[in-house]
Scaffold this motif. Structure first.
Motif, PDB file in Angstrom:
ATOM      1  N   VAL A 148       0.848  -1.198   0.000  1.00 20.88           N
ATOM      2  CA  VAL A 148       0.000   0.000   0.000  1.00 20.88           C
ATOM      3  C   VAL A 148       0.885   1.250   0.000  1.00 20.88           C
ATOM      4  O   VAL A 148       0.621   2.214  -0.732  1.00 20.88           O
ATOM      5  N   TYR A 149       1.948   1.223   0.788  1.00 24.50           N
ATOM      6  CA  TYR A 149       2.845   2.393   0.827  1.00 24.50           C
ATOM      7  C   TYR A 149       3.512   2.608  -0.543  1.00 24.50           C
ATOM      8  O   TYR A 149       3.571   3.728  -1.051  1.00 24.50           O
ATOM      9  N   GLY A 150       3.981   1.510  -1.153  1.00 21.75           N
ATOM     10  CA  GLY A 150       4.581   1.605  -2.486  1.00 21.75           C
ATOM     11  C   GLY A 150       3.581   2.136  -3.510  1.00 21.75           C
ATOM     12  O   GLY A 150       3.902   2.966  -4.357  1.00 21.75           O
ATOM     13  N   PHE A 151       2.348   1.645  -3.391  1.00 22.78           N
ATOM     14  CA  PHE A 151       1.269   2.074  -4.286  1.00 22.78           C
ATOM     15  C   PHE A 151       1.002   3.570  -4.101  1.00 22.78           C
ATOM     16  O   PHE A 151       0.851   4.322  -5.068  1.00 22.78           O
ATOM     17  N   GLN A 152       0.983   4.020  -2.854  1.00 15.94           N
ATOM     18  CA  GLN A 152       0.771   5.455  -2.593  1.00 15.94           C
ATOM     19  C   GLN A 152       1.906   6.276  -3.206  1.00 15.94           C
ATOM     20  O   GLN A 152       1.687   7.327  -3.798  1.00 15.94           O
ATOM     21  N   LYS A 153       3.151   5.778  -3.054  1.00 15.68           N
ATOM     22  CA  LYS A 153       4.289   6.521  -3.588  1.00 15.68           C
ATOM     23  C   LYS A 153       4.286   6.558  -5.112  1.00 15.68           C
ATOM     24  O   LYS A 153       4.860   7.448  -5.725  1.00 15.68           O
ATOM     25  N   ALA A 154       3.638   5.569  -5.718  1.00 11.97           N
ATOM     26  CA  ALA A 154       3.568   5.537  -7.186  1.00 11.97           C
ATOM     27  C   ALA A 154       2.706   6.677  -7.713  1.00 11.97           C
ATOM     28  O   ALA A 154       2.876   7.121  -8.849  1.00 11.97           O
ATOM     29  N   GLY A 155       1.780   7.179  -6.921  1.00 12.43           N
ATOM     30  CA  GLY A 155       0.958   8.336  -7.298  1.00 12.43           C
ATOM     31  C   GLY A 155       0.263   8.173  -8.641  1.00 12.43           C
ATOM     32  O   GLY A 155       0.277   9.088  -9.463  1.00 12.43           O
ATOM     33  N   ILE A 156      -0.348   7.022  -8.862  1.00 14.32           N
ATOM     34  CA  ILE A 156      -0.992   6.745 -10.156  1.00 14.32           C
ATOM     35  C   ILE A 156      -2.156   7.709 -10.388  1.00 14.32           C
ATOM     36  O   ILE A 156      -2.984   7.916  -9.502  1.00 14.32           O
ATOM     37  N   GLN A 157      -2.187   8.280 -11.575  1.00 14.12           N
ATOM     38  CA  GLN A 157      -3.280   9.195 -11.924  1.00 14.12           C
ATOM     39  C   GLN A 157      -4.141   8.590 -13.028  1.00 14.12           C
ATOM     40  O   GLN A 157      -3.697   7.691 -13.755  1.00 14.12           O
ATOM     41  N   SER A 158      -5.355   9.100 -13.145  1.00  3.44           N
ATOM     42  CA  SER A 158      -6.295   8.579 -14.143  1.00  3.44           C
ATOM     43  C   SER A 158      -5.653   8.520 -15.518  1.00  3.44           C
ATOM     44  O   SER A 158      -5.023   9.492 -15.950  1.00  3.44           O
ATOM     45  N   GLY A 159      -5.796   7.397 -16.176  1.00  4.19           N
ATOM     46  CA  GLY A 159      -5.302   7.273 -17.538  1.00  4.19           C
ATOM     47  C   GLY A 159      -3.846   6.862 -17.659  1.00  4.19           C
ATOM     48  O   GLY A 159      -3.351   6.638 -18.763  1.00  4.19           O
ATOM     49  N   ASN A 160      -3.148   6.744 -16.539  1.00  9.63           N
ATOM     50  CA  ASN A 160      -1.731   6.347 -16.595  1.00  9.63           C
ATOM     51  C   ASN A 160      -1.560   4.907 -17.081  1.00  9.63           C
ATOM     52  O   ASN A 160      -2.426   4.058 -16.846  1.00  9.63           O
ATOM     53  N   SER A 161      -0.422   4.668 -17.725  1.00  7.92           N
ATOM     54  CA  SER A 161       0.017   3.298 -17.969  1.00  7.92           C
ATOM     55  C   SER A 161       0.929   2.918 -16.811  1.00  7.92           C
ATOM     56  O   SER A 161       1.795   3.700 -16.429  1.00  7.92           O
TER      57      SER A 161
END
Ligand SMILES: [Zn+2]
Ligand SMILES: [Zn+2]
Length: 337
Positions: A148-161
């Motif tokens: 979850v922490y790694g996922f948060q740091k990834a900061g994925i935004q709508s439409g990203n690959s």
């Protein structure tokens, strides 16, 4: 009680005694404890620990006894344990960076952990779970909290690959988390055929075999010149370097895998500058354990479809071997066997 004690050289099944819980501690009857890559590294002398210590830091169980000041949990509660104990007093803790705590102690690494029939745990490390939850899946709460922490740091935004490099246990958890985002496509890079099938079933849009010589080019083509986010979940400098080359300009690389400390990777500072690249690590699980529990109890993340091989505590060496050989997605010691 029986426990797997690391004496600084080897892991031995030993008969250990237990003291009474201190005022702020609980006695947990351990239900299950996951075998982590870190456990293997500790026994191999490649990761630090404070022996003699009972290993096992991914565990859950039922509370049997409570110290007289414990308020957050009650006897009979089924709980998952966050093994990472922060001091709350150092400069990092006081500025919200608890994972960098200068006095960090971990259950199952520095203090007796979960490869045992019972474990004494500071009550504040316990998170209540539904009693209906299968213990062998509940042990995944700790690795999920890190993901979850790694996922948060990834900061994925709508439409990203998004590309996840490595489809083992952590890559799979990361995939499940990324499925909750509004990413345009999620690509996982994984060589193992069985795992490829699992990843497809778990919602990967595309699974790519890194043994295919053209795989980097395929990903660049599919993502239109690279992914906005690449999450490396292998743990080697080669994988990090390959991950870096899958980034789009302006992209973000999350280094989640634990590479050996003596490995390095060469990168052009000019490229980082000119392409506005972000490279970040992801260490432990600061303030994410509750999120992991909430996602699972709300059925947003399923853990019950993950292939787990279980062993009784007295076969801990076989369990470690199973984990080393990566014969299953996850290896768990089931104290009810
Ligand atoms: Zn671990
Ligand atoms: Zn601290």
């Amino acid at each position: 009680m029986q426990a797997a004690l690391f004496d600084g050289k080897t892991l031995k099944l030993t008969d250990c005694s237990l003291r009474k819980p201190a005022a702020d501690e609980v006695l947990v009857k351990v239900s299950a404890c996951g075998v982590c890559g870190t456990d293997i590294k500790i026994v191999a002398g490649k990761s630090a620990a404070t022996p003699p210590v009972i290993l096992g830091h991914e565990y859950c169980g039922t509370i049997e006894k409570l110290g007289n000041q414990v308020k957050n949990v009650s006897g009979g509660n089924f709980v998952s344990v966050d093994p990472n104990i922060y001091c709350g007093e150092c400069r990092f803790c006081r500025t919200g960076k608890i994972n960098l705590c200068e006095n960090l102690m971990a259950l199952g690494v520095d203090i007796d952990g979960g490869f045992a029939e019972y474990c004494l745990v500071p009550a504040k490390q316990c998170y209540q779970l539904p009693t209906s939850m299968n213990p062998i899946h509940a042990v995944l709460m700790e690795p999920l909290s890190c993901a979850v922490y790694g996922f948060q740091k990834a900061g994925i935004q709508s439409g990203n690959s998004v590309v996840i490099v490595g489809g083992g246990m952590i890559g799979l958890l990361m995939l499940k988390l990324c499925r909750l985002s509004s990413a345009r496509q999620i690509i996982v890079v994984e060589p193992d055929e069985d795992r490829q099938a699992t990843l497809e079933k778990s919602g990967a849009d595309i699974v790519i075999d890194p043994n295919d010589e053209t795989y980097t080019q395929s990903i660049l083509d599919i993502t239109r010149d690279g992914a906005e986010v690449v999450i490396e979940c292998v743990g080697s400098s080669t994988a990090v370097e390959q991950s870096y080359h899958l980034l789009k300009r302006g992209g973000r690389l999350v280094i989640f895998g634990v590479s050996p400390s003596d490995q390095h990777w060469t990168v052009s500072p000019y490229e980082l500058f000119r392409n506005d690249i972000t490279v970040t690590g992801s260490f432990l699980n600061p303030f994410t354990f509750q999120t992991a529990v909430d996602l699972v109890t709300a059925d947003k993340i399923r853990l019950d479809d993950i292939e787990i091989k279980t062993f009784p505590l007295n076969r801990i060496h076989d369990a470690f071997e199973n984990q080393i050989q990566q014969k299953s997605m996850k290896t768990v010691i089931d104290l009810n066997l």
